[in-house]
Design an enzyme around this catalytic site. Structure first.
Site: not given
Length: 447
Positions: A277, A292, A364, A367, A406
């Site tokens: 990403r 991130r 988070e 999701s 994560r």
């Protein structure tokens, strides 16, 4: 939204991004529901295009009827050749007028499709209204935050202290937002992925090993394009290939342009893959650490379900993601995203957030979304309710099960010791070859 976008041929008229006929019947309700997402959407151009399409449809059908009538008249005049010349000229003129009108309609429909491709999915009626993450209600909480007895360190401090997390060398190789994991941390990352896959397979998910490079059609099918092209890594000279931002893209498109059988639903898949990403919209966020990254590992869960069972499937998928955290003994909570915080393709989403002692907050880690028929409409994925019945659009669901990086962060911070070493959760010890801790020495001795 002045969009100029050439749509590929696989967007057939019967499978639009959203149901245009339904939009024309009740545009006001559609607009009201869409605007609950809180985005600044100008729907006036789309409404004008739909009205113009309606007018052109009427005119096209009228011309087609006139041409058919003219054809019938010519049949009746077959025995009077001297009268056919004028009728042939009239028929030729009607045919050309119809051809021109159809071309005009095609151009207009491409413009309407381009506008629709940029619009997010409609929220389910069960989704709470809200502007952002502050309006997301907490649905449930599992466990308690650990009592460490000393000041918690962030994962990047722990990793660098162990000599097993190297951002500087990664920056020399690839730039910012990359990292080298070494020794015990590299092994822990691999163990986490294996553990997750084993748990999901035991729960009835079929493992897929997907391609990491996909075509534009696959990215369009799941909703990454055209809206989020700046967040994707494009590959190839022609710009028609992309590194996957999530395994959701190839796994959902695994059934691209297929008709599934109802008795086989739900279909459940899990896939482990790297994810790429650009994080174009996240400047200044989480600039340190593994939260991130441009490249990270993830185990993805995907389900294909009937419309009647997809909300039940969402609950099941979310529980499966939480199951991993429970087995690891990690304190977490589930929140229901409000309309203003939902993802582009989702009709309803639960976020699973894990407690990070180093930040003293929840972050988070998964999701889980029900996308309804939004992706299936783009990717032409249908199912046949029963033999002989007309196919219907299937519902697609996806969720992280979990984001491996994560989860690595969560394990490091929740199982840290005062001396900077890391205890291995009991569930992971078999996947670590019996190793029970990570220290600078034991890490270099591990295989």
């Amino acid at each position: 939204m002045g969009i100029s976008l050439h749509l590929p041929a696989y967007f057939e008229k019967c499978l639009r991004v959203l149901d245009i006929r339904e939009l024309q019947r009740n545009f006001a309700d559609f607009a009201a529901r869409l605007l609950t997402r809180g985005q600044h959407l100008n729907l006036a151009p789309l409404q004008a295009l739909l009205e113009e399409r309606k007018r052109l449809n009427v005119e096209t059908e009228a011309l087609a009827a006139k041409r058919n009538a003219c054809n019938e008249e010519m049949k009746a005049l077959a025995k009077t050749p001297h009268l056919l010349a004028d009728k042939r000229e009239a028929l030729r003129a009607l045919g050309q007028a119809l051809k021109n009108k159809e071309a005009e309609l095609r151009v207009l429909e491409e413009k309407a499709e381009a506008e629709l491709l940029l619009l997010p999915n409609l929220p389910d009626v069960s989704v709470p209204l809200g502007k952002d993450a502050h309006d997301n209600p907490v649905i449930r909480i599992w466990g308690q935050a650990p009592t460490l007895g000393f000041e918690a360190k962030a994962h990047f401090e722990l990793g660098e202290g162990l000599g097993l997390l190297d951002f500087e060398r990664a920056a020399k190789v690839s730039g910012a937002r990359f990292a080298f994991l070494r020794g015990g941390l590299a092994k822990l990352e691999r163990a986490l992925a294996s553990f997750m896959l084993s748990e999901h397979i035991a729960a009835g998910y079929e493992e897929l090993s997907p391609p990491y490079l996909v075509g534009r059609q696959a990215m369009l099918g799941t909703g990454q394009l055209p809206k989020f092209e700046e967040d994707a890594f494009c590959a190839g000279k022609t710009g028609e290939y992309f590194l996957i931002p999530t395994a959701e893209v190839p796994v959902v498109n695994f059934h691209y342009d297929e008709i599934l059988e109802a008795h086989n639903l739900p279909l459940r898949y899990c896939a482990f893959s790297p994810c790429f990403r650009a994080e174009a919209g996240s400047a200044g966020k989480d600039t340190r650490g593994l939260i991130r990254m441009h490249q990270f590992q993830k185990v993805e869960l995907v389900q294909f379900a009937t419309p009647e069972t997809s909300m039940e499937a969402l609950e099941s998928l979310t529980r499966q993601a939480c199951h991993i955290l429970e087995k690891l003994g990690l304190h977490h909570r589930v929140v229901l995203l409000c309309t203003g915080d939902m993802g582009f393709a989702s009709v309803k989403t639960y976020d699973v957030e894990v407690w990070l002692p180093g930040q003293a907050t929840f972050r988070e880690i998964s999701s889980c979304s029900n996308c309804g028929d939004f992706q299936a409409r783009r990717a032409k994925i249908r199912y046949r309710p029963a033999k002989g019945e007309k196919p219907r659009l299937v519902h697609t669901l996806n969720g992280s099960g979990l984001a491996v990086g994560r989860t690595l962060v969560a394990v490091m911070e929740n199982f840290q010791r005062a001396d900077g070493s890391i205890e291995i959760p009991a569930a992971l010890v078999p996947f670590m070859g019996g190793q029970t801790e990570i220290t600078p020495v034991s890490s270099w001795q591990s295989s």
